[in-house]
Design a protein around this motif. Structure first.
Motif, PDB file in Angstrom:
ATOM      1  N   LEU A  28       0.835  -1.201   0.000  1.00 36.92           N
ATOM      2  CA  LEU A  28       0.000   0.000   0.000  1.00 36.92           C
ATOM      3  C   LEU A  28       0.867   1.248   0.000  1.00 36.92           C
ATOM      4  CD1 LEU A  28      -2.734   1.473   0.364  1.00 36.92           C
ATOM      5  CD2 LEU A  28      -2.437   1.189   2.812  1.00 36.92           C
ATOM      6  N   TYR A  29       1.911   1.249   0.813  1.00 40.91           N
ATOM      7  CA  TYR A  29       2.839   2.363   0.914  1.00 40.91           C
ATOM      8  C   TYR A  29       3.385   2.717  -0.470  1.00 40.91           C
ATOM      9  CZ  TYR A  29       6.684   5.010   3.130  1.00 40.91           C
ATOM     10  OH  TYR A  29       7.564   5.970   3.535  1.00 40.91           O
ATOM     11  N   ASN A  30       3.931   1.701  -1.138  1.00 42.67           N
ATOM     12  CA  ASN A  30       4.499   1.909  -2.468  1.00 42.67           C
ATOM     13  C   ASN A  30       3.464   2.407  -3.461  1.00 42.67           C
ATOM     14  OD1 ASN A  30       7.234   1.545  -2.658  1.00 42.67           O
ATOM     15  ND2 ASN A  30       7.128  -0.676  -2.912  1.00 42.67           N
ATOM     16  N   ALA A  31       2.302   1.761  -3.462  1.00 44.29           N
ATOM     17  CA  ALA A  31       1.258   2.126  -4.415  1.00 44.29           C
ATOM     18  C   ALA A  31       0.792   3.554  -4.206  1.00 44.29           C
ATOM     19  CB  ALA A  31       0.080   1.159  -4.282  1.00 44.29           C
ATOM     20  N   LEU A  32       0.615   3.928  -2.952  1.00 45.49           N
ATOM     21  CA  LEU A  32       0.118   5.269  -2.644  1.00 45.49           C
ATOM     22  C   LEU A  32       1.144   6.336  -3.011  1.00 45.49           C
ATOM     23  CD1 LEU A  32      -2.294   6.701  -1.630  1.00 45.49           C
ATOM     24  CD2 LEU A  32      -1.546   6.312   0.717  1.00 45.49           C
ATOM     25  N   VAL A  33       2.406   6.060  -2.694  1.00 46.60           N
ATOM     26  CA  VAL A  33       3.462   7.021  -3.044  1.00 46.60           C
ATOM     27  C   VAL A  33       3.473   7.241  -4.553  1.00 46.60           C
ATOM     28  CG1 VAL A  33       5.960   7.332  -3.224  1.00 46.60           C
ATOM     29  CG2 VAL A  33       4.959   6.569  -1.073  1.00 46.60           C
ATOM     30  N   GLU A  34       3.452   6.153  -5.306  1.00 46.79           N
ATOM     31  CA  GLU A  34       3.503   6.271  -6.766  1.00 46.79           C
ATOM     32  C   GLU A  34       2.287   7.031  -7.299  1.00 46.79           C
ATOM     33  OE1 GLU A  34       3.347   2.649  -8.987  1.00 46.79           O
ATOM     34  OE2 GLU A  34       4.528   3.517 -10.613  1.00 46.79           O
ATOM     35  N   ARG A  35       1.116   6.666  -6.783  1.00 48.86           N
ATOM     36  CA  ARG A  35      -0.124   7.308  -7.229  1.00 48.86           C
ATOM     37  C   ARG A  35      -0.071   8.815  -6.990  1.00 48.86           C
ATOM     38  NH1 ARG A  35      -5.382   5.738  -7.980  1.00 48.86           N
ATOM     39  NH2 ARG A  35      -4.834   3.576  -7.617  1.00 48.86           N
TER      40      ARG A  35
END
Lengths: 66, 103
Positions: free
Chosen positions: B34-41
């Motif tokens: 989730l951390y990675n996905a949210l940062v990228e988004r």
């Protein structure tokens, strides 16, 4: 036991993808604020409902196409 | 992220411990994902000015709103998801009960 773990992983993945899709479809961009507007909230509810229906249809089709 | 823990009740004791461990591991993995996905988004949606090394004020605010919005959407979707699943399991239990009655 392994089946339970796989089933759980599937559910988690399903939820994650549902969230991502509904966010893409429903969140107003550029981001005006963090709180969901009434429109966005309704959109998310309907999005989740439709996503679920798609899950059911695809499941049925995959099940019958053997 | 709410995991369906009710399913665990039927497992024998020795499996419960290892399942709990697996569950914890899965939760950690999911948090990181989730951390990675949210940062990228939020980066993709908010950051586009590369004239400076530092984030502009509005870019910073945008990232904050982005995170907040995503978490809100996630919470609401999670709620509906849980409702559907409970409904589905109820229907499945009903169907199973009907099937066993007919025998």
């Amino acid at each position: 036991m392994a089946m339970a773990a796989t089933e759980l992983e599937y559910r988690v993945e399903l939820l994650n993808r549902m969230v991502a899709s509904c966010h893409d479809k429903c969140s107003a961009k550029p981001y005006k604020e963090g709180v969901l507007s009434v429109g966005e909230s309704s959109c998310v509810d309907r999005c989740a409902a439709k996503y679920w229906q798609v899950v059911a249809i695809v499941g049925q089709l995959l099940g019958s196409a053997k | 992220m709410n995991f369906p823990v009710e399913a665990m009740a039927d497992l024998p004791e020795e499996h419960k411990a290892s399942f709990l461990q697996q569950l914890e591991h899965m939760q950690v993995r999911d948090s990181l994902r989730l951390y990675n996905a949210l940062v990228e988004r939020c980066f993709k949606d908010c950051v586009s000015d590369f004239r400076s090394k530092n984030l502009a004020k509005d870019e910073e605010k945008c990232v904050q709103k982005c995170c907040e919005k995503f978490m809100n959407v996630s919470a609401r979707t999670g709620m509906r998801f849980q409702e559907f699943f409970t409904e589905m399991e109820k229907q499945a239990a009903e169907a199973a009960k009907q099937a066993s009655k007919k025998r």
